[in-house]
Design an enzyme around this catalytic site. Structure first.
Site, PDB file in Angstrom:
ATOM      1  CE  LYS A   1      39.774  41.955  41.193  1.00 30.56           C
ATOM      2  NZ  LYS A   1      41.219  41.672  41.039  1.00 30.56           N
TER       3      LYS A   1
ATOM      4  CD  GLU B   1      43.240  35.042  40.848  1.00 31.31           C
ATOM      5  OE1 GLU B   1      42.883  35.030  42.038  1.00 31.31           O
ATOM      6  OE2 GLU B   1      43.261  36.065  40.134  1.00 31.31           O
TER       7      GLU B   1
ATOM      8  CB  SER C   1      46.995  45.813  44.136  1.00 32.33           C
ATOM      9  OG  SER C   1      47.227  44.428  43.972  1.00 32.33           O
TER      10      SER C   1
END
Length: 380
Positions: free
Chosen positions: A187, A52, A168
């Site tokens: 996370k 990414e 998300s």
């Protein structure tokens, strides 16, 4: 100096970092610029690992973002795979970017948007740049037939998400796009338990690569939750990928890799930092700005320790992801796979090959037969 190191470490000339346009069979108007190294690897069925670009554009300060991007690509090459950093530069989607483009993204001199699934139409139509998130990178990787993608940590259900519905897009993308994501779990700033539940609802196979199923949460090796499964080696992880592909299951897989132990942040220290950063974020930012804000505050509160851990886990994920990609290539393309060090892009080896004579030839034999008898009798 960084630019020179980057080009030298790749073993190719800066002028050789060219791109070609790949056009989707489904939509001829949608094109992706493919780096030459990535193109050659895909055509020759060599292992490719997607990366990414949000880590570069929004995840780290300069110049650590550039140094980490260079290091991660080099780690993947050393393990025998080809890195394909995915990004949008001035309205053009790229799979595999050049030395100059890495610098362009890292310097952040032009506006750059965190680009998830929902953002592609706007970013491309406006002709601006974007750092692809986990979900955005998965989309392009799948279109390019790149089966594995390495990141730091995926997004998830935010704390209090049952009320705010702040979830998300990474999770829904994992539920509908068949790409394997290698990360250091979820996370730490998120609700780990609810995230794992949501992934189960989406039908995502979640596996820890290690000796036990303790699920990592980015900065620590044990979040207090367990994954449904664990595998002991990259080879087994690759075999899982193969079995998923054989059944044509249209959802992704998450391979969680615990952060190396020496870089793990002490549990209470990171917990306190996260609690403070999350509380501050509630009144400071909203939406896509929440995660970058919290990570920046954690960096400040921990005196830079979180950045060191972040870099270490990303590099470790890159190594493991490349190993899985190599094992997967051996399973799916055993006759095409080449050992580490063999890539057509390697200019040195190519120049050596051009200096040797190549002989191409063949043998042609003609037969002339003459029949002596006046007639041929056929016996039945």
């Amino acid at each position: 100096m960084l630019r020179q190191l980057n080009c030298v470490s790749r073993g190719i000339l800066a002028t050789g970092c060219t791109s070609t346009l790949f056009r989707s069979n489904r939509h001829q108007s949608c094109s992706i610029a493919v780096g030459q190294e990535v193109k050659e690897a895909l055509l020759s069925h060599q292992p490719v690992v997607a990366l990414e670009s949000t880590i570069i554009t929004h995840g780290m300060p300069y110049p650590q973002n550039l140094e980490t991007a260079i290091k991660v690509e080099d780690i993947i090459r050393k393990e025998g795979a080809v890195p394909a950093t995915i990004a949008i530069i001035k309205g053009q989607v790229h799979a595999g970017i050049t030395c100059e483009q890495l610098h362009f993204l890292a310097a952040k001199k032009d506006p750059c948007i965190k680009t998830s699934r929902r953002d592609f139409p706007y970013v491309l139509a406006k002709g601006i740049s974007g750092g692809t998130t986990v979900s955005g990178t998965m989309i392009i990787a799948h279109k390019m037939n790149i089966p594995i993608f390495v990141t730091g940590g995926i997004g998830g259900v935010h704390r209090g998400g049952e009320n705010t519905l702040d979830i998300s897009a990474d999770l829904t993308e994992l539920g509908r796009t068949p790409v394997t994501v290698v990360s250091a779990g979820v996370k730490s700033i998120l609700d780990i338990g609810k995230t794992l539940e949501y992934l189960e609802t989406q039908g995502v196979c979640v596996t820890v690569l290690g000796s036990d199923p303790k699920f990592p949460d980015f900065f620590t090796r044990d979040s207090g939750y367990t994954a449904p499964y664990h595998v002991e080696s990259p080879a087994l992880a690759a075999l899982m990928m193969q079995k998923r592909a054989e059944l044509d299951i249209n959802s992704g897989m998450l391979i969680a890799v615990p952060i190396p132990q020496r870089y793990e942040i002490e549990g209470q220290q990171i917990k306190n930092a996260i609690e403070q950063a999350v509380k501050e974020a509630e009144s400071a930012v909203r939406g896509r700005d929440v995660t970058p804000y919290i990570l920046q505050r954690i960096l400040e509160i921990t005196g830079g320790q979180s950045l060191k851990s972040n870099i270490a886990l990303i590099e470790n994920n890159a190594k493991i992801g490349a190993q899985i990609a190599v094992e997967y290539a051996k399973l799916t393309s055993p006759s095409s796979y080449k050992p580490p060090g063999y890539f057509p892009s390697n200019e040195l080896k190519a120049s050596e090959a051009r200096g040797k004579p190549v002989v191409i030839g063949g043998s042609i034999v003609d037969f002339v037969a003459t029949v002596k008898e006046p007639e041929i009798k056929v016996c039945l």
